[in-house]
Design a protein around this motif. Structure first.
Motif, mmCIF file in Angstrom:
data_model
loop_
_atom_site.group_PDB
_atom_site.id
_atom_site.type_symbol
_atom_site.label_atom_id
_atom_site.label_comp_id
_atom_site.label_asym_id
_atom_site.label_seq_id
_atom_site.Cartn_x
_atom_site.Cartn_y
_atom_site.Cartn_z
ATOM 1 N N GLU A 72 46.758 -47.916 1.445
ATOM 2 C CA GLU A 72 46.987 -49.358 1.519
ATOM 3 C C GLU A 72 46.926 -49.856 2.964
ATOM 4 O O GLU A 72 46.201 -50.785 3.285
ATOM 5 C CB GLU A 72 48.350 -49.708 0.895
ATOM 6 N N THR A 73 47.703 -49.215 3.839
ATOM 7 C CA THR A 73 47.721 -49.614 5.252
ATOM 8 C C THR A 73 47.097 -48.565 6.158
ATOM 9 O O THR A 73 46.827 -48.839 7.332
ATOM 10 C CB THR A 73 49.161 -49.880 5.707
ATOM 11 N N HIS A 74 46.882 -47.373 5.643
ATOM 12 C CA HIS A 74 46.299 -46.296 6.456
ATOM 13 C C HIS A 74 45.737 -45.224 5.517
ATOM 14 O O HIS A 74 45.929 -45.280 4.303
ATOM 15 C CB HIS A 74 47.349 -45.675 7.394
ATOM 16 N N ASN A 75 45.032 -44.248 6.099
ATOM 17 C CA ASN A 75 44.503 -43.117 5.326
ATOM 18 C C ASN A 75 44.890 -41.788 5.970
ATOM 19 O O ASN A 75 44.198 -40.780 5.795
ATOM 20 C CB ASN A 75 42.972 -43.203 5.218
ATOM 21 N N TRP A 76 46.001 -41.768 6.709
ATOM 22 C CA TRP A 76 46.422 -40.539 7.376
ATOM 23 C C TRP A 76 46.981 -39.539 6.366
ATOM 24 O O TRP A 76 47.838 -39.876 5.554
ATOM 25 C CB TRP A 76 47.494 -40.834 8.428
ATOM 26 N N LEU A 77 46.475 -38.309 6.440
ATOM 27 C CA LEU A 77 46.987 -37.221 5.604
ATOM 28 C C LEU A 77 47.942 -36.317 6.371
ATOM 29 O O LEU A 77 48.795 -35.660 5.780
ATOM 30 C CB LEU A 77 45.827 -36.367 5.080
ATOM 31 N N LYS A 78 47.764 -36.281 7.702
ATOM 32 C CA LYS A 78 48.530 -35.336 8.519
ATOM 33 C C LYS A 78 48.304 -35.671 9.994
ATOM 34 O O LYS A 78 47.437 -36.480 10.345
ATOM 35 C CB LYS A 78 48.057 -33.898 8.272
ATOM 36 N N ARG A 79 49.071 -35.040 10.829
ATOM 37 C CA ARG A 79 48.790 -35.013 12.267
ATOM 38 C C ARG A 79 47.953 -33.765 12.517
ATOM 39 O O ARG A 79 48.416 -32.649 12.355
ATOM 40 C CB ARG A 79 50.090 -34.951 13.067
#
Length: 356
Positions: free
Chosen positions: A341-348
């Motif tokens: 929704e606001t991002h597509n981050w899965l991990k660092r």
């Protein structure tokens, strides 16, 4: 089959004895079957996974003699990088070419080698103490999955990680002998975001090569020097890019450059993400295409200016704020709040552990 006087070893054991003195062996590191962790360093003696509690070794079969070696469910094959880089300077064929990027003149306005690109020049300006020694190694990393068996057989995804030194001239650096297979991740399924678990030994050595370096003998100049190395970039297709970077390349926020600023949408009936008419935003503000209502999205004009891409410092701050996640197949469905929704981050990504 061979002419007289040949020196081909007569058995696999004999051939291993010939190659062993080169010091280019393979380290086998046990891994959790669910990709949660490696039995490595402080966890080397554990008998079960500390995350999913899956046993490390397969159960012994009846009738096996005592002292029989335990067989792990999964093993990572790690081919140490440092001895292979040192070997480049111990060969007269390659040692004199390892400073080619520094010593040979470049043609103005031509991109003949990565050293002519802005990324290389920016790195030199940022770290002048690293750049002053032309024998320091610039590396590229590539990863992808493939099926080592027949294509008609059952699906199987095996992931090699290849590291390439870019110090060499362009007719050498992409040749097969200088593409070092560093990791081989076996798994019937793709490791997904858990690829970082298997990259740990390589990242650990890359940090050593940057912080301290290793003493290396240069046969071309007949002297020892402290060799350092840096990872300049990764090369991969789009799905693998998502696994390496930590930004998912699926869904309507899949673009790792536009990120949340993209104007994609889902098709009403197919429910697939669509990126139609996202490009007009990047035209000059007075471009006639911006005001056409019939040739693009019907009845719509584009008045928004191109969005400003994040700088490296801003992106680092965003990544630093991401919560710590646990890896493994049992945790694959867990998502960071706001995903899709606001991002597509899965991990660092583990590459942020590198100091540069």
């Amino acid at each position: 089959m061979l002419p007289k006087g040949h020196k081909l070893p007569d058995s696999f054991y004999s051939s291993k004895k010939v190659v062993a003195p080169l010091g280019l062996g393979v380290e086998k590191i046990d891994a959790c079957e669910n990709d949660c962790m490696l039995y490595w360093k402080n966890e080397k003696e554990l008998q079960q996974c500390k995350i999913c509690h899956h046993p490390r070794f397969k159960p012994k079969k009846r009738g096996k003699k005592k002292g029989h070696k335990d067989i792990s469910f999964k093993q990572l094959n790690y081919l140490p990088l440092i001895p292979r880089l040192q070997r480049l300077y111990m060969s007269k064929t390659t040692a004199e070419h390892m400073a080619w990027h520094k010593e040979s003149p470049s043609e103005e306005g031509k991109l003949c080698h990565p050293r002519d690109g802005e990324a290389w020049k920016h790195f030199d300006r940022t770290y002048p103490t690293f750049a002053v020694e032309g024998r320091n190694v610039r590396l590229g990393l590539s990863a992808d999955g493939f099926n080592p068996h027949n294509q008609t057989s059952r699906p199987y995804s095996c992931w090699p990680v290849i590291v390439t030194p870019y110090n060499l001239p362009p007719w050498m650096c992409m040749d097969h002998p200088y593409m070092f297979l560093t990791l081989l991740v076996p798994d019937p399924r793709s490791p997904g975001r858990s690829l970082d678990v298997y990259l740990q030994p390589l990242i650990d050595k890359l940090k050593t090569l940057w912080n301290d370096g290793v003493e290396t003998y240069d046969v071309s100049k007949k002297q020892n020097f402290q060799m350092r190395a840096s990872l300049m970039w990764t090369v991969s297709d789009f799905p693998a890019y998502g696994m390496l970077s930590g930004w998912s390349t699926h869904g309507k926020l899949s673009c790792p450059y536009c990120m949340s600023g993209i104007k994609s949408f889902r098709l009403k009936h197919g429910r697939k993400p669509c990126f139609f008419d996202c490009h007009r935003q990047f035209f000059p503000l007075n471009h006639p295409y911006r005001y056409q209502k019939d040739n693009f999205t019907k009845g719509r004009i584009e008045i928004d200016p191109p969005f400003i891409r994040l700088t490296g410092e801003e992106l680092e701050a965003v990544v630093a704020s991401l919560p710590t996640i646990e890896f493994g197949k049992t945790k694959d469905k867990e998502r960071i709040e706001g995903f899709g929704e606001t991002h597509n981050w899965l991990k660092r990504s583990i590459f942020w552990d590198l100091p540069y």
